[in-house]
Design a protein around this motif. Structure first.
Motif, short mmCIF file in Angstrom:
data_model
loop_
_atom_site.label_atom_id
_atom_site.label_comp_id
_atom_site.label_asym_id
_atom_site.label_seq_id
_atom_site.Cartn_x
_atom_site.Cartn_y
_atom_site.Cartn_z
N TYR A 126 -3.95 9.14 -6.36
CA TYR A 126 -2.92 8.26 -5.82
C TYR A 126 -3.34 7.67 -4.48
CZ TYR A 126 0.98 7.00 -2.87
OH TYR A 126 1.79 6.34 -1.98
N ALA A 127 -3.96 8.48 -3.63
CA ALA A 127 -4.37 7.98 -2.31
C ALA A 127 -5.33 6.81 -2.46
CB ALA A 127 -5.02 9.11 -1.51
N ARG A 128 -6.24 6.90 -3.40
CA ARG A 128 -7.19 5.79 -3.61
C ARG A 128 -6.46 4.55 -4.10
NH1 ARG A 128 -12.61 7.05 -4.03
NH2 ARG A 128 -13.07 9.21 -3.48
N ALA A 129 -5.57 4.71 -5.08
CA ALA A 129 -4.86 3.56 -5.61
C ALA A 129 -3.93 2.95 -4.58
CB ALA A 129 -4.08 3.97 -6.86
N ALA A 130 -3.26 3.78 -3.77
CA ALA A 130 -2.32 3.26 -2.78
C ALA A 130 -3.03 2.50 -1.67
CB ALA A 130 -1.50 4.41 -2.20
N ILE A 131 -4.19 2.97 -1.26
CA ILE A 131 -4.95 2.26 -0.23
C ILE A 131 -5.45 0.93 -0.78
CG2 ILE A 131 -7.06 2.34 1.15
CD1 ILE A 131 -6.52 5.35 1.47
N ALA A 132 -5.82 0.91 -2.05
CA ALA A 132 -6.24 -0.36 -2.66
C ALA A 132 -5.07 -1.35 -2.76
CB ALA A 132 -6.83 -0.09 -4.04
N LEU A 133 -3.86 -0.86 -2.95
CA LEU A 133 -2.69 -1.74 -3.02
C LEU A 133 -2.35 -2.32 -1.65
CD1 LEU A 133 -0.34 0.26 -5.42
CD2 LEU A 133 -1.59 -1.84 -5.94
N GLY A 134 -2.56 -1.54 -0.61
CA GLY A 134 -2.27 -2.04 0.72
C GLY A 134 -0.90 -1.63 1.22
N PRO A 135 -0.66 -1.74 2.52
CA PRO A 135 0.61 -1.28 3.09
C PRO A 135 1.79 -2.20 2.83
CG PRO A 135 -0.77 -2.25 4.80
CD PRO A 135 -1.60 -2.24 3.54
N HIS A 136 1.58 -3.38 2.28
CA HIS A 136 2.67 -4.32 2.07
C HIS A 136 3.39 -4.10 0.74
CE1 HIS A 136 1.26 -6.45 5.59
NE2 HIS A 136 0.05 -6.55 5.05
N THR A 137 2.91 -3.17 -0.07
CA THR A 137 3.56 -2.84 -1.33
C THR A 137 4.35 -1.54 -1.17
OG1 THR A 137 1.58 -1.65 -2.07
CG2 THR A 137 1.77 -3.98 -2.66
N PRO A 138 5.36 -1.32 -2.01
CA PRO A 138 6.18 -0.12 -1.85
C PRO A 138 5.40 1.19 -1.96
CG PRO A 138 7.28 -1.71 -3.26
CD PRO A 138 5.90 -2.24 -3.03
N LEU A 139 4.40 1.24 -2.82
CA LEU A 139 3.62 2.45 -3.02
C LEU A 139 2.29 2.43 -2.26
CD1 LEU A 139 4.16 2.99 -6.85
CD2 LEU A 139 5.41 4.04 -4.96
N GLY A 140 2.05 1.41 -1.49
CA GLY A 140 0.76 1.27 -0.81
C GLY A 140 0.65 2.09 0.46
N LEU A 141 -0.59 2.22 0.94
CA LEU A 141 -0.90 2.96 2.16
C LEU A 141 -1.80 2.10 3.03
CD1 LEU A 141 -1.66 6.53 0.72
CD2 LEU A 141 0.34 5.87 2.06
N PRO A 142 -1.77 2.30 4.33
CA PRO A 142 -2.69 1.55 5.20
C PRO A 142 -4.12 2.03 5.03
CG PRO A 142 -1.44 3.15 6.47
CD PRO A 142 -0.84 3.15 5.10
N THR A 143 -5.06 1.18 5.40
CA THR A 143 -6.47 1.53 5.24
C THR A 143 -6.91 2.66 6.16
OG1 THR A 143 -7.02 -0.22 6.84
CG2 THR A 143 -7.06 -0.80 4.49
N THR A 144 -6.17 2.91 7.22
CA THR A 144 -6.53 4.02 8.10
C THR A 144 -6.39 5.38 7.43
OG1 THR A 144 -4.26 3.98 8.96
CG2 THR A 144 -5.93 2.74 10.18
N ASP A 145 -5.54 5.46 6.39
CA ASP A 145 -5.39 6.73 5.67
C ASP A 145 -6.60 7.07 4.82
OD1 ASP A 145 -2.94 7.25 6.74
OD2 ASP A 145 -1.80 6.43 5.05
#
Length: 298
Positions: A126-145
């Motif tokens: 999930y961490a890999r997929a969320a970082i690829a989605l980006g922080p602007h999506t509901p399930l996304g994460l910032p690249t710093t993570d």
């Protein structure tokens, strides 16, 4: 108080019986894997807090989203037992001992390890997929993570607790685990909290797949339109008579007392004799009635 006790027995009664029996019979020999997990986690915690051991633990058991996938998959099994540096290790040790110990007794060692690995792997992917989605999506994460170390034993503990709650019908406990993880994300929106939710989603998908497969297996074993076989003589088999009760008792493992079979046989013979005599009287009555009828006068 009685209501609370009844609820506790209904919620945790089956788990309590199994765990108590195992611990009474085998003591600590019932949970060798859980004890080993606790010792390994404590050893890794001590090692990573030393100047000579920090890099060793990071290179063997620390998983980050920016690592190559093959390397992350290679490190994931050991990452189950690498505690977070910013949290007290005693909480992780208690969680491991309780949840891994109960799971080892109720599920077995290999199934416990497999479910723990599925939960941890779900968080890692999930961490890999969320970082690829980006922080602007509901399930996304910032690249710093991408540089943050994935969660350690906590994701495995959450996944195992949810699986045990599903398997033994502890619905309130399972709902409490999910609610606690959601509250964690709402209070502290970090990578670890979202990986816990990913672990819950992975284990929930596993439970759903198992329920679906078991339901199909039960329907296939029954088969469509299958009825109970008829008894000899064309009469349908029924469990309401003496034979049905004796059959049910035999199927449940109970043995008839001494002389019970012979008495049943004698009573059956007497019933058959009475039936024969009744049939004979009926035939004689019919023949007598036919012979006693007066002739018709023309």
């Amino acid at each position: 108080m009685r209501t609370l006790a009844r609820w506790a027995r209904a919620e945790w009664g089956p788990l309590h019986v199994i765990v108590r029996h195992a611990l009474t019979e085998r003591r600590l020999r019932a949970v060798p894997m859980a004890l080993g997990a606790v010792c390994l986690t404590a050893a890794l915690q001590f090692t990573q807090n030393q100047s000579w051991g920090y890099q060793f633990v990071q290179h063997t058991g620390a998983v980050r989203a920016d690592d190559p996938l093959w390397l992350a998959l290679l490190r994931t099994p050991l990452s189950l037992f690498v505690p977070a540096l910013d949290l007290p290790v005693w909480g992780a040790l208690v969680q491991l001992l309780l949840v891994f110990g109960i799971a080892e007794i109720c599920l077995g060692r290999w199934r416990t390890l497999a479910i723990a690995y599925v939960a941890t792997l779900a968080g890692t992917l999930y961490a890999r997929a969320a970082i690829a989605l980006g922080p602007h999506t509901p399930l996304g994460l910032p690249t710093t993570d991408a540089h943050v170390v994935d969660t350690g034993p906590s994701a495995a503990v959450v996944g195992l607790a949810l699986y045990l709650a599903h398997r033994y019908g502890a619905r309130v406990t399972g709902a409490g685990v999910i609610a606690a993880m959601v509250a964690e994300v709402l209070v502290k929106n970090n990578l670890a909290g979202k990986e816990h939710l990913a672990a819950i989603a992975g284990v929930a998908a596993l439970c759903g797949a198992q329920s679906l497969l078991s339901g199909r297996g039960n329907r296939g074993s029954r088969g469509p339109g299958r009825t109970a076989p008829a008894a000899s003589g064309g009469a349908p088999a029924s469990g309401g008579g003496t034979g049905g009760r004796l059959g049910a008792g035999a199927g449940s493992g109970s043995r008839p007392g001494p002389g019970r079979g012979s008495r049943s046989a004698r009573s059956g013979a007497r019933s058959a004799g009475r039936g024969t005599r009744s049939a004979g009287r009926g035939s004689r009555s019919a023949s007598g009635a036919g012979s006693a009828s007066p002739p018709v006068r023309v």
